[in-house]
Enzyme design. Structure first.
Site, PDB file in Angstrom:
ATOM      1  CG  ASP A  34      -2.258   0.956   0.849  1.00  0.00           C
ATOM      2  OD1 ASP A  34      -3.339   0.114   0.969  1.00  0.00           O
ATOM      3  OD2 ASP A  34      -1.994   2.004   0.722  1.00  0.00           O
ATOM      4  CG  ASP A  61       2.796   6.124  -5.781  1.00  0.00           C
ATOM      5  OD1 ASP A  61       2.028   5.680  -6.566  1.00  0.00           O
ATOM      6  OD2 ASP A  61       3.218   7.312  -5.777  1.00  0.00           O
ATOM      7  CB  VAL A  62      -0.146   1.248  -7.819  1.00  0.00           C
ATOM      8  CG1 VAL A  62      -0.277   0.306  -6.422  1.00  0.00           C
ATOM      9  CG2 VAL A  62      -1.228   2.498  -7.709  1.00  0.00           C
ATOM     10  CE1 TYR A 153     -13.227   3.803  -8.624  1.00  0.00           C
ATOM     11  CE2 TYR A 153     -15.657   3.389  -9.434  1.00  0.00           C
ATOM     12  CZ  TYR A 153     -14.574   2.982  -8.638  1.00  0.00           C
ATOM     13  OH  TYR A 153     -14.487   1.945  -8.183  1.00  0.00           O
ATOM     14  CD  GLU A 187     -21.851  -0.394   3.511  1.00  0.00           C
ATOM     15  OE1 GLU A 187     -20.979   0.558   4.180  1.00  0.00           O
ATOM     16  OE2 GLU A 187     -22.986   0.225   3.502  1.00  0.00           O
ATOM     17  CB  THR A 188     -14.663  -0.006   1.396  1.00  0.00           C
ATOM     18  OG1 THR A 188     -14.986   0.466   0.075  1.00  0.00           O
ATOM     19  CG2 THR A 188     -14.720  -1.634   0.966  1.00  0.00           C
ATOM     20  CG  MET A 190     -13.928   4.555  -2.926  1.00  0.00           C
ATOM     21  SD  MET A 190     -13.314   3.121  -4.360  1.00  0.00           S
ATOM     22  CE  MET A 190     -11.682   3.504  -4.052  1.00  0.00           C
TER      23      MET A 190
END
Length: 279
Positions: A34, A61-62, A153, A187-188, A190
Site C-alpha cells: 500500500d 506507489d502503484v 472514476y 462497504e469500504t 471508499m
C-alpha cells in the site's frame, strides 16, 4: 506442495485489507502493499500477522513502474515464485468534470489505470517465464456503465476492464490467466467517503451495498475458477444486468436514472442521520 505466493495491493484498508487476511488464513505467502505505510502496519497488527515471516509488507506507489519491477524482484528472491496478483488499490473522488481540478482527474487515471497496467506488466514478465500465474484486476460495475458524478472514476474502470480483457488473450498462451472483477458498491472507506457528495447519489441507488464477506467469497471464486470476468451485485437488485444494458443502450437509461438517483439521495440522508433508520 509449495505455498501460493500472492501480492495484494491496497492492503491497508477495504477490499485489499480483507483479502490480505483471507489469503493469509488460506495458507498463502502474502505480499501486502500500500502507499500508506502506517496504515499497512496498523492493518498487520490488527490482523495478527505483523511478525509472521510468511507475510511481506511493502510500501508501494502503484503509479511507479520501476517500483513495481523492484517489488516483483524482491518477492521472487524471497519466496522463489509469484502465483497471484490482486490489483485492488484504487482512487475515487466524486465531482462533476467541469468543476474538478486537473490533479484530481489525473489521480483517477494514474492510480486506477496506470497502477493496474504497471502491476500487470511487472507480474506478467515473471509469470510468463514461470509458465503460470493469475492476475486479478478489480474494476467495477462502473466499468461497463456510465455514472454521472463519477465520470473520471467511471472512465478509469472502463479502461481497467478493457485492458484486462485484452491482456488476458495476450497472456493465455503463456499459461497466465487474467480476470477482471466488477463489483457493485462495497462497504469500504471508499463508499463512506461518498456519503456527503451529492454527485455520488447513483452509488447508493441499491437497497444496500455489498459486504466485504460477499466480496471475499466472490474473489475466492475468481481465484479458483479463473473466469475472464465476474460481475457481482446485491442479490435481487439486478444492478449488474442494468449496468450491462446501459452500456448497450445508453440513451434509454436516462428514463430510469432519476429514480435511481432519488433513491440514492435518500440513502445518503439515512447514512448521514443513522438514528432515522428503522430499528
Amino acid at each position: 506442495m509449495a505455498r501460493t505466493v500472492s501480492i495484494v495491493t491496497g492492503a491497508a484498508s477495504g477490499i485489499g485489507k480483507r483479502m490480505a487476511l483471507s489469503l493469509y488464513r488460506a495458507g498463502h505467502h502474502v505480499v501486502a502493499v500500500d502507499v500508506d505505510a502506517d496504515g499497512l502496519e496498523r492493518a498487520a497488527e490488527e490482523q495478527g500477522f505483523a511478525t509472521d515471516r510468511g507475510v511481506l509488507r511493502k510500501q508501494l506507489d502503484v503509479r511507479d513502474a520501476d517500483a513495481w519491477d523492484e517489488l516483483v524482484l524482491v518477492v521472487v528472491r524471497r519466496f522463489g515464485r509469484l502465483d497471484t496478483l490482486l490489483n485492488v488499490a484504487g482512487f475515487l473522488r466524486p465531482g462533476y468534470v467541469h468543476e474538478a481540478n486537473a490533479a484530481t482527474l489525473a489521480l483517477h487515471v494514474d492510480v486506477n489505470v496506470k497502477g493496474v497496467i504497471f502491476g500487470t506488466r511487472a507480474a506478467a514478465r515473471h509469470m510468463v517465464q514461470q509458465g503460470s500465474g493469475h492476475v486479478v484486476n478489480v474494476a467495477s460495475i462502473a466499468g461497463v456503465s456510465h455514472v454521472p458524478g463519477l465520470s473520471a472514476y467511471c472512465a478509469s474502470k472502463h479502461a481497467v476492464r478493457g485492458f484486462s480483457l485484452s491482456v488476458a488473450h495476450e497472456l493465455s498462451p503463456h499459461g497466465v490467466a487474467v480476470s477482471v472483477f466488477c463489483p457493485d458498491a462495497v462497504e469500504t472507506p471508499m463508499l463512506t467517503l461518498q456519503e456527503t457528495y451529492s454527485e455520488a447519489a447513483m452509488t447508493f441507488g441499491a437497497r444496500r451495498a455489498l459486504s466485504l464477506d460477499e466480496v471475499e467469497e466472490a474473489l475466492h471464486r475468481v481465484l479458483a475458477e479463473r473466469p475472464l470476468e465476474l460481475f457481482i451485485d446485491v442479490p435481487l437488485t439486478g444492478r449488474a444486468l442494468a449496468a450491462k444494458l446501459a452500456n448497450v443502450f445508453p440513451k434509454l437509461t436516462r428514463v430510469a436514472m432519476e429514480g435511481v438517483m432519488k433513491r440514492g439521495r435518500a440513502e445518503q440522508q439515512r447514512r448521514a442521520h443513522p438514528r432515522s433508520r428503522p430499528q
